[in-house]
Design a protein around this motif. Structure first.
Motif, PDB file in Angstrom:
ATOM      1  N   GLY A 116       1.005  -1.357  -0.300  1.00  0.00           N
ATOM      2  CA  GLY A 116       0.019   0.012   0.037  1.00  0.00           C
ATOM      3  C   GLY A 116       1.174   1.386  -0.234  1.00  0.00           C
ATOM      4  N   ARG A 119       2.560   1.628  -3.354  1.00  0.00           N
ATOM      5  CA  ARG A 119       1.418   2.005  -4.608  1.00  0.00           C
ATOM      6  C   ARG A 119       1.374   4.342  -4.457  1.00  0.00           C
ATOM      7  N   LEU A 120       0.415   4.332  -2.918  1.00  0.00           N
ATOM      8  CA  LEU A 120       0.517   5.336  -2.413  1.00  0.00           C
ATOM      9  C   LEU A 120       1.767   6.553  -2.686  1.00  0.00           C
ATOM     10  N   LYS A 142       1.897   7.259  -6.709  1.00  0.00           N
ATOM     11  CA  LYS A 142       0.806   8.359  -7.245  1.00  0.00           C
ATOM     12  C   LYS A 142       1.266   9.811  -6.419  1.00  0.00           C
ATOM     13  N   ALA A 186       0.146  10.512  -3.164  1.00  0.00           N
ATOM     14  CA  ALA A 186      -0.472  10.613  -2.617  1.00  0.00           C
ATOM     15  C   ALA A 186      -0.111  11.104  -1.348  1.00  0.00           C
ATOM     16  N   ILE A 203       0.543  10.289   2.751  1.00  0.00           N
ATOM     17  CA  ILE A 203       1.178   9.784   3.576  1.00  0.00           C
ATOM     18  C   ILE A 203       1.728   9.843   5.121  1.00  0.00           C
ATOM     19  N   GLY A 260     -12.318  12.081  -0.562  1.00  0.00           N
ATOM     20  CA  GLY A 260     -11.402  10.110  -1.709  1.00  0.00           C
ATOM     21  C   GLY A 260     -10.137  10.316  -1.056  1.00  0.00           C
ATOM     22  N   GLU A 261      -9.704  11.659  -1.297  1.00  0.00           N
ATOM     23  CA  GLU A 261      -8.056  11.701  -0.683  1.00  0.00           C
ATOM     24  C   GLU A 261      -8.288  11.543   1.385  1.00  0.00           C
ATOM     25  N   LEU A 271      -8.408   7.522   1.427  1.00  0.00           N
ATOM     26  CA  LEU A 271      -7.069   7.178   1.071  1.00  0.00           C
ATOM     27  C   LEU A 271      -6.117   6.675   1.794  1.00  0.00           C
ATOM     28  N   TYR A 272      -6.328   8.853   2.535  1.00  0.00           N
ATOM     29  CA  TYR A 272      -5.004   9.205   3.669  1.00  0.00           C
ATOM     30  C   TYR A 272      -5.368   8.241   4.844  1.00  0.00           C
ATOM     31  N   GLY A 281      -7.132   5.042   4.656  1.00  0.00           N
ATOM     32  CA  GLY A 281      -6.183   3.564   4.651  1.00  0.00           C
ATOM     33  C   GLY A 281      -5.068   3.293   5.437  1.00  0.00           C
ATOM     34  N   GLY A 282      -4.315   4.617   5.028  1.00  0.00           N
ATOM     35  CA  GLY A 282      -2.200   4.260   4.578  1.00  0.00           C
ATOM     36  C   GLY A 282      -2.420   4.564   6.104  1.00  0.00           C
TER      37      GLY A 282
END
Length: 320
Positions: free
Chosen positions: A177, A180-181, A184, A186, A188, A270-271, A274-275, A277-278
């Motif tokens: 994870g 991937r983040l 991208k 993103a 984290i 959405g962010e 995702l954040y 989840g990380g």
């Protein structure tokens, strides 16, 4: 945000003050009978006594039904009957009752059998008024857990097979994870973080709580066992080691709420998902790594290094 955090802290302090317990009022020890003194002595070493409630946690538990009230369990262990040329222990002739998972039990009686070479302590448990029987303490404790949601939660997370499975999933899933983040771009925690110290604080608290949790099990196992049989979320009613651990647990809940509230002010929906989840992956890795390494004394220097790393990455993020 500050007002919300202050309100949560005030509510937390008021809850702790309101649940303060000075302990039960016990009668004068000189007025206790010998049977009551034996019960207290057993309670201090085994952490349960008559009237304690268990729930069956294994698939099944077999108990021996006492058919003859004139022949107590100690006599059952020594009595024998002759069938032809074969001598059969009377214990084998006693009917057994099979209890199933999730059935609730209460301790009705406890007896010591010195002649039993396997386990000298026998416990009489009852499911209801018509279903009761005897079982060795070692067989009982390996198949039941205290009838308390906190104890069952501890039992669930203390399972060695579950811990190994979580360790594998957390390390593999967390590494994949994070990769991937980062690719991208993103956000984290620790690497491409938002301008907030709450996520870093949450990760550090998880690591410190895991170290303290394993330390109590390593250096004070009997204290942890007593807490397991008599859990409490009130830190004032516990020894300072356990009280500190409970404070850490409450702090985790408060900081987690503050973290979620702060993240949603910096990122879109959405962010934010995702954040989070990380962040959950990092916290899971911290829990598994620090709880396991502390059992081998590696977790202590690792925690110091991790705190220094977290502060360093947070200072870099604020300087950008």
């Amino acid at each position: 945000m500050r007002n919300l955090l202050c309100m949560m802290l005030f509510a937390f302090c008021m809850a702790l003050c309101g649940c303060y317990n000075q302990g039960p009022i016990t009668p004068d020890a000189w007025n206790l009978t010998e049977e009551q003194l034996d019960s207290i002595s057993f309670y201090t070493t085994h952490h349960y006594t008559q009237g304690y409630n268990f729930v069956v946690s294994s698939d099944s538990l077999k108990i021996l039904e006492q058919q003859n009230e004139m022949m107590p369990v100690p006599d059952l262990l020594t009595a024998e009957v002759t069938a032809g040329d074969e001598t059969i222990p009377m214990l084998l002739l006693v009917d057994s009752i099979t209890l199933r998972r999730h059935e609730h039990l209460v301790v009705a009686d406890i007896r010591t059998v010195p002649t039993d070479s396997i386990d000298s302590v026998w416990v009489k448990v009852a499911r209801d008024q018509l279903t009761f029987g005897w079982v060795r303490e070692s067989d009982l404790l390996s198949a039941v857990s205290p009838d308390d949601p906190i104890s069952q939660f501890i039992d669930f997370f203390s399972d060695s097979h579950l811990l190994i499975f979580l360790a594998f999933c957390a390390l593999v899933g967390g590494a994949y994870g994070l990769r991937r983040l980062l690719r991208k771009g993103a956000k984290i925690v620790h690497f491409n973080d938002i301008p907030s110290f709450y996520p870093t604080l949450l990760c550090v608290l998880v690591a410190a709580s895991a170290v303290l949790y394993s330390s109590i099990q390593l250096f004070a196992p009997e204290m942890w066992r007593h807490f397991y049989y008599h859990p409490s979320l009130n830190p004032y009613a516990l020894p300072w080691h356990l009280g500190l651990f409970v404070i850490f647990v409450w702090s985790l809940l408060i900081v987690a709420l503050a973290t979620v509230d702060d993240i949603r002010h910096h990122l879109s929906l959405g962010e934010t998902i995702l954040y989070l989840g990380g962040l959950a992956a990092v916290c899971a890795v911290n829990y598994v790594v620090f709880s396991v390494t502390t059992l081998y004394y590696i977790g202590y220097p690792l925690l110091i290094a991790y705190i220094a790393f977290a502060i360093y990455r947070l200072s870099l993020q604020k300087s950008i």
